[in-house]
Write an enzyme that holds these catalytic residues in place. Structure first.
Site, PDB file in Angstrom:
ATOM      1  N   SER A  19     -59.046  -1.939  28.331  1.00 45.07           N
ATOM      2  CA  SER A  19     -58.063  -1.138  27.903  1.00 45.07           C
ATOM      3  C   SER A  19     -59.463  -0.359  27.243  1.00 45.07           C
ATOM      4  O   SER A  19     -60.128  -0.856  26.342  1.00 45.07           O
ATOM      5  CB  SER A  19     -57.056  -1.443  26.245  1.00 45.07           C
ATOM      6  OG  SER A  19     -57.561  -0.364  25.377  1.00 45.07           O
ATOM      7  N   TYR A  34     -55.729  -7.688  19.274  1.00 47.24           N
ATOM      8  CA  TYR A  34     -54.634  -7.526  20.967  1.00 47.24           C
ATOM      9  C   TYR A  34     -56.496  -7.148  21.815  1.00 47.24           C
ATOM     10  O   TYR A  34     -56.625  -8.000  22.979  1.00 47.24           O
ATOM     11  CB  TYR A  34     -54.193  -6.574  21.209  1.00 47.24           C
ATOM     12  CG  TYR A  34     -54.019  -5.494  21.905  1.00 47.24           C
ATOM     13  CD1 TYR A  34     -53.318  -6.122  23.105  1.00 47.24           C
ATOM     14  CD2 TYR A  34     -54.202  -4.474  22.503  1.00 47.24           C
ATOM     15  CE1 TYR A  34     -53.602  -5.465  24.618  1.00 47.24           C
ATOM     16  CE2 TYR A  34     -54.438  -3.995  23.668  1.00 47.24           C
ATOM     17  CZ  TYR A  34     -53.883  -4.127  25.009  1.00 47.24           C
ATOM     18  OH  TYR A  34     -54.159  -3.041  25.628  1.00 47.24           O
ATOM     19  N   LYS A  73     -59.054  -8.094  25.244  1.00 45.97           N
ATOM     20  CA  LYS A  73     -59.270  -7.753  26.563  1.00 45.97           C
ATOM     21  C   LYS A  73     -60.384  -8.487  26.899  1.00 45.97           C
ATOM     22  O   LYS A  73     -61.265  -8.112  27.740  1.00 45.97           O
ATOM     23  CB  LYS A  73     -59.147  -6.175  25.484  1.00 45.97           C
ATOM     24  CG  LYS A  73     -57.498  -6.247  25.692  1.00 45.97           C
ATOM     25  CD  LYS A  73     -56.784  -6.456  27.598  1.00 45.97           C
ATOM     26  CE  LYS A  73     -55.615  -6.063  27.761  1.00 45.97           C
ATOM     27  NZ  LYS A  73     -54.447  -6.344  28.348  1.00 45.97           N
TER      28      LYS A  73
HETATM   29  P1  NAD Z   1     -45.121  -3.276  29.513  1.00 47.29           P
HETATM   30  O1  NAD Z   1     -45.680  -4.516  28.473  1.00 47.29           O
HETATM   31  O2  NAD Z   1     -44.854  -2.025  29.545  1.00 47.29           O
HETATM   32  O3  NAD Z   1     -45.810  -4.662  30.540  1.00 47.29           O
HETATM   33  C1  NAD Z   1     -46.500  -5.960  30.279  1.00 47.29           C
HETATM   34  C2  NAD Z   1     -45.470  -6.832  31.311  1.00 47.29           C
HETATM   35  O4  NAD Z   1     -45.628  -7.963  31.429  1.00 47.29           O
HETATM   36  C3  NAD Z   1     -44.333  -6.461  30.813  1.00 47.29           C
HETATM   37  O5  NAD Z   1     -43.062  -6.480  32.184  1.00 47.29           O
HETATM   38  C4  NAD Z   1     -43.716  -8.294  30.470  1.00 47.29           C
HETATM   39  O6  NAD Z   1     -42.741  -8.297  30.270  1.00 47.29           O
HETATM   40  C5  NAD Z   1     -44.365  -8.654  31.284  1.00 47.29           C
HETATM   41  N1  NAD Z   1     -44.778  -9.525  30.801  1.00 47.29           N
HETATM   42  C6  NAD Z   1     -45.641  -9.615  29.897  1.00 47.29           C
HETATM   43  N2  NAD Z   1     -46.301 -11.363  29.818  1.00 47.29           N
HETATM   44  C7  NAD Z   1     -46.356 -12.173  30.410  1.00 47.29           C
HETATM   45  C8  NAD Z   1     -46.458 -13.218  31.229  1.00 47.29           C
HETATM   46  N3  NAD Z   1     -47.521 -14.561  30.475  1.00 47.29           N
HETATM   47  N4  NAD Z   1     -45.859 -13.264  31.950  1.00 47.29           N
HETATM   48  C9  NAD Z   1     -45.238 -12.872  33.273  1.00 47.29           C
HETATM   49  N5  NAD Z   1     -44.887 -11.698  32.184  1.00 47.29           N
HETATM   50  C10 NAD Z   1     -45.067 -10.927  31.696  1.00 47.29           C
HETATM   51  O7  NAD Z   1     -47.029  -2.920  29.172  1.00 47.29           O
HETATM   52  P2  NAD Z   1     -47.588  -1.879  29.437  1.00 47.29           P
HETATM   53  O8  NAD Z   1     -47.433  -0.499  29.337  1.00 47.29           O
HETATM   54  O9  NAD Z   1     -46.966  -1.458  31.009  1.00 47.29           O
HETATM   55  O10 NAD Z   1     -49.416  -1.935  29.566  1.00 47.29           O
HETATM   56  C11 NAD Z   1     -49.791  -3.386  30.938  1.00 47.29           C
HETATM   57  C12 NAD Z   1     -50.934  -3.937  30.838  1.00 47.29           C
HETATM   58  O11 NAD Z   1     -52.243  -2.131  30.907  1.00 47.29           O
HETATM   59  C13 NAD Z   1     -51.240  -4.821  29.206  1.00 47.29           C
HETATM   60  O12 NAD Z   1     -51.856  -5.597  30.122  1.00 47.29           O
HETATM   61  C14 NAD Z   1     -51.655  -4.171  28.369  1.00 47.29           C
HETATM   62  O13 NAD Z   1     -52.750  -4.656  27.343  1.00 47.29           O
HETATM   63  C15 NAD Z   1     -52.481  -3.174  29.269  1.00 47.29           C
HETATM   64  N6  NAD Z   1     -52.807  -1.978  28.841  1.00 47.29           N
HETATM   65  C16 NAD Z   1     -51.463  -0.879  27.935  1.00 47.29           C
HETATM   66  C17 NAD Z   1     -51.995   0.452  27.508  1.00 47.29           C
HETATM   67  C18 NAD Z   1     -51.000   0.776  27.434  1.00 47.29           C
HETATM   68  O14 NAD Z   1     -50.703   2.055  26.226  1.00 47.29           O
HETATM   69  N7  NAD Z   1     -49.815   0.648  27.870  1.00 47.29           N
HETATM   70  C19 NAD Z   1     -53.672   1.026  27.005  1.00 47.29           C
HETATM   71  C20 NAD Z   1     -54.069  -0.193  27.311  1.00 47.29           C
HETATM   72  C21 NAD Z   1     -53.873  -1.229  28.249  1.00 47.29           C
END
Ligand code: NAD
Ligand code: UDP
Length: 332
Positions: free
Chosen positions: A124, A148, A152
């Site tokens: 991120s 958080y 990362k």
């Molecule tokens: P999200 O919460 O929609 O998706 C994450 C998925 O992982 C969910 O379906 C959740 O059920 C699953 N999950 C969480 N922990 C788990 C585990 N231990 N075992 C199995 N499944 C698990 O989030 P997103 O927005 O799709 O983000 C995806 C990744 O991108 C994350 O790592 C997040 O930190 C990163 N990210 C997201 C953003 C954003 O703004 N959405 C920005 C920067 C980075």
């Protein structure tokens, strides 16, 4: 190639599975549904008219991961699974350190023991902390302002150490800016159950009448209209970046870092006004105090991703606002 997508039922993961299937990759998902719904699987199949394999379970569960790697011939992994709510991570840091770090360490251990050493990791822009200059380049100093973000940054360090210890690994670390929008079918998107923390989900809930009024956190920043400026990127563009990242790690080894953003900054008021205009809907808002920890402006220099991955974001802010709302009204 067969790709294991951890967190593939989530917001970015589900969109990436569509891009993978449309590019003829085979897809295996593991998700524990802690922040998503199983119904997403059928929607991915419906949009692509292709099949995929789904395992319900936790990435911290080593036995399950071993079973998946024994059963499927996985070639590479895209690791999305993790918790992502900044505010919650301040209140419940151990929950975040446990899930985000244990899942990654367990995954890498099982990958190594099955000789699968190709990994794309979801990082991120939060790892840049409060950047001194803009736009943000990959070699800027790294620091974090919340647990958080620290997870990362810690994972980035773990992956670097892993590569140093074993040069057979090939790792792409993708630093996302602000993903918004949804698939143009309106079938999948982002729909938080709780009161949203992020701007676009909040705007949507105001536009659909679920929440009364958007609180704009400050209009006295040193920006074009005083409200905060961010680099919003359409989730479909972001997902396409993962295909390029997979291609980039396929026939090489190493670890590399990429900013995935548009390189353009939009203010909160610009987003609100564009959303209202393209969707012909009113968004009530009021100006309130700044949110602690917010920076005034944040946007990417994504030229390295263009140079190395041959990727750049194509969709406009209008596309992002239109697609986000389409998903919201179709899934009310
Ligand atoms: P999200 O919460 O929609 O998706 C994450 C998925 O992982 C969910 O379906 C959740 O059920 C699953 N999950 C969480 N922990 C788990 C585990 N231990 N075992 C199995 N499944 C698990 O989030 P997103 O927005 O799709 O983000 C995806 C990744 O991108 C994350 O790592 C997040 O930190 C990163 N990210 C997201 C953003 C954003 O703004 N959405 C920005 C920067 C980075
Ligand atoms: N923001 C806002 N009201 C909200 C949520 C966010 O004014 O209810 C602002 C926030 O101050 C920032 C921008 O919108 O300037 C993007 O915030 P978000 O939380 O979506 O992303 P991040 O701050 O993590 O980049």
């Amino acid at each position: 190639m067969k790709i294991l997508v951890t967190g593939g039922c989530g917001y970015i993961g589900s969109h990436t599975c569509i891009e993978l299937l449309e590019n003829n990759y085979q897809v295996v998902i593991i998700d524990n549904l802690s922040n998503s719904k199983k119904g997403v699987i059928d929607k991915i199949k419906k949009i692509t008219n292709k099949d995929l394999t789904y395992y319900e379970g936790d990435v911290c569960d080593k036995d399950l991961l071993n079973k998946i790697f024994d059963q499927e011939k996985i070639d590479a992994v895209i690791h999305f699974a993790g918790y992502k709510a900044v505010g919650e991570s301040v209140k419940l840091p151990l929950k975040y350190y446990h899930n985000n770090l244990c899942s990654t360490i367990t995954l890498c251990e099982v990958m190594a023991s099955h000789n699968v050493k190709k990994l794309v990791f979801s990082s991120s822009a939060t790892v840049y902390g409060s950047p001194k200059t803009l736009p943000i380049k990959e070699d800027f100093p790294l620091s974090t302002t919340n647990p958080y973000g620290t997870t990362k940054l810690m994972i980035e360090k773990i992956l670097k150490d892993l590569y140093t210890s074993d040069n057979e690994w090939s790792i792409a670390v993708l630093r996302y800016f602000n993903p918004i929008g949804a698939h143009s079918s309106g079938l999948i998107g982002e729909n938080p159950n709780d009161i949203p923390n992020n701007l676009m989900p909040y705007i949507i809930k105001v536009a659909t009448g679920e929440l009364e009024c958007l609180n704009i956190f400050g209009n006295d920043y040193d920006t074009k209209d005083g409200t905060g400026v961010r680099d919003y990127i359409h989730v479909v563009d972001l997902s396409k970046g993962h295909i390029k990242a997979i291609e980039s790690i396929t026939n090489t080894t190493g670890i590399d870092y990429y900013n995935l953003g548009t390189g353009k900054g939009y203010s909160v008021l610009e987003i609100v006004n564009t959303f209202s205009k393209v969707n012909n809907v009113k968004v009530n808002y009021k100006i309130v105090e700044r949110r602690p920890g917010d920076v005034a402006t944040c946007y990417a220099d994504s030229s390295y991703a263009l140079k190395k991955l041959h990727w750049k974001a194509e969709k406009s802010i209008e596309d992002m606002c239109r697609d986000a709302y389409l998903y919201a009204i179709k899934n009310k």
